[in-house]
Scaffold this motif. Sequence first.
Motif, PDB file in Angstrom:
ATOM      1  N   SER A 102       0.834  -1.205   0.000  1.00 41.94           N
ATOM      2  CA  SER A 102       0.000   0.000   0.000  1.00 41.94           C
ATOM      3  C   SER A 102       0.870   1.257   0.000  1.00 41.94           C
ATOM      4  O   SER A 102       0.568   2.237  -0.711  1.00 41.94           O
ATOM      5  CB  SER A 102      -0.921  -0.014   1.215  1.00 41.94           C
ATOM      6  N   SER A 103       1.946   1.233   0.778  1.00 40.85           N
ATOM      7  CA  SER A 103       2.876   2.378   0.802  1.00 40.85           C
ATOM      8  C   SER A 103       3.517   2.578  -0.564  1.00 40.85           C
ATOM      9  O   SER A 103       3.718   3.721  -1.010  1.00 40.85           O
ATOM     10  CB  SER A 103       3.960   2.158   1.853  1.00 40.85           C
ATOM     11  N   GLU A 104       3.800   1.482  -1.258  1.00 42.01           N
ATOM     12  CA  GLU A 104       4.374   1.578  -2.599  1.00 42.01           C
ATOM     13  C   GLU A 104       3.399   2.267  -3.552  1.00 42.01           C
ATOM     14  O   GLU A 104       3.787   3.147  -4.337  1.00 42.01           O
ATOM     15  CB  GLU A 104       4.723   0.183  -3.121  1.00 42.01           C
ATOM     16  N   THR A 105       2.120   1.871  -3.491  1.00 43.20           N
ATOM     17  CA  THR A 105       1.107   2.477  -4.365  1.00 43.20           C
ATOM     18  C   THR A 105       0.965   3.972  -4.090  1.00 43.20           C
ATOM     19  O   THR A 105       0.894   4.795  -5.014  1.00 43.20           O
ATOM     20  CB  THR A 105      -0.237   1.776  -4.173  1.00 43.20           C
ATOM     21  N   GLN A 106       0.923   4.325  -2.813  1.00 45.08           N
ATOM     22  CA  GLN A 106       0.810   5.740  -2.446  1.00 45.08           C
ATOM     23  C   GLN A 106       2.022   6.530  -2.920  1.00 45.08           C
ATOM     24  O   GLN A 106       1.884   7.657  -3.421  1.00 45.08           O
ATOM     25  CB  GLN A 106       0.656   5.860  -0.920  1.00 45.08           C
ATOM     26  N   LEU A 107       3.197   5.936  -2.764  1.00 46.93           N
ATOM     27  CA  LEU A 107       4.419   6.630  -3.183  1.00 46.93           C
ATOM     28  C   LEU A 107       4.461   6.807  -4.697  1.00 46.93           C
ATOM     29  O   LEU A 107       4.912   7.844  -5.202  1.00 46.93           O
ATOM     30  CB  LEU A 107       5.648   5.862  -2.705  1.00 46.93           C
ATOM     31  N   LYS A 108       3.977   5.838  -5.457  1.00 51.54           N
ATOM     32  CA  LYS A 108       3.907   5.974  -6.909  1.00 51.54           C
ATOM     33  C   LYS A 108       2.992   7.129  -7.310  1.00 51.54           C
ATOM     34  O   LYS A 108       3.295   7.878  -8.250  1.00 51.54           O
ATOM     35  CB  LYS A 108       3.416   4.668  -7.538  1.00 51.54           C
TER      36      LYS A 108
END
Length: 471
Positions: A233-239
């Motif tokens: 989820s953090s990866e998606t938000q960071l993208k």
Amino acid sequence: MKKTTRNKWLVFALLLLGFQSTQAQTEYKLTVKEAVDLALNNVADIKNLRIDSLKQEAQNKEIVGSALPQVSGSGQVAHYVTLPKILFPSAGKTDVYTVLNQEGVKDGSGNTIQPKNEFTVQEFSFVQPWSITAGVSLNQLLFQPDVFVGLIARKTSIEYAKENIKVQEEKTREQVQKAYYQVLIAEQQLGVLQQSLQRFQKLLSDQEQLFKNGFIEKLDIDKTTVSYNNTKSSETQLKNIIELGYAALKFSMGLNQSDKIVLTEKLTTQTVKENILDDGSFNYNNRSEVRLLNTVQKLQQLDVKRQKLGYAPTLAFFYQFQQQGQMNKNFSAFTGQNWFWFNSNLIGLNLTVPIFDGFQRKYKIQQAKYTLDKTVNTMENVKRAIDLEKTSSQINLRNAIINMDAQQKNLELAERVYSTTKKKYEQGVGSSFEVLQADTEFQRAQGNYFDALYNAVVARISYFKAIGQLN
């Protein structure tokens, strides 16, 4: 047959549209310096200021033109439907008796001969029905205060326009660099986060084998899955943040949102520390705002001078040539025996001396001086603000570097802790909970490090802006 032809044209149109869309997208591979240079050429505000500079050059040439000879021509064809007339003594009997009296002629009785009728007048016109007038005039301004000062102020006005451009360029540099590094650091952070995901995937794979062999419980796999999902989820938000950062960077560079940007700059902690905290050569004139105010002050000093010169006379040279023709019959042509032509030439000097204007000039001078005084006060305040900005940016940069170094050490320590914990787990002397906890701390240390790195970069940019050396 018609349907097949129509389908072919539809396919061709779609291919052409796709080709045009592909052509409209441009890819840029940029270092931070190249990004700044591109922005300086594309940003609309800077373009408009450059146009203002060209406009100022045109205005300067207009002022020069007012000091050059002014030549104008004029022409007129006129016909009097009714001629203007004046009253003129009638050339009748009255004139005859006047001549007889002057010659001393007497009547038979020796008396002066007197007219039997009264003095009369008649209407008479000296103007011909048709007239043509053509002329040319030349005026050369010899001295006029506002033009004189305008000629002196040409160079200063160009300096003002250029300094305005530099002020906006400095703002653009700061904006682009901050946006560039924000995306660059976010991409680095994304790379680290993706490495964490790979670690979780490896850990999950190992745990599934251990679970099949009965060495761990299903609860261990569930805990790891929760950590994996949170990291995903953090990866998606960071993208999404990176996508938004690219959009902001394109806007700050004056690019289309359809364009593609590839960042090629390499950023390390050592890069942040290069050539900093050396302001021994600081000069207020390094700041574009100070240079702009200096130019404004020069222009206002010239305005005071212009107002004072308003008491001086204005002197101009003039020459006029005129040719006029008159005709007393119906108009037929410009030439002929019925036309009477004559020329006139006029040359002279025109001197205008102001005597009394109700003290208007006096108060205009006072207003110009007050405006100049305000600029002097503004300059002093700006310098004090620059001193504060320089001091605060220096302190902020020191603190940012200290924090960056500390977070880098914490990151290295967290990585060692994670590696040790993972080895213990693989050797069967540690728990999966310890691995997950160590990985969480490792991710937290990574996030703190990247935040500290970005804050240090921003502090560096602000510092160089404060000392007027932001490139």
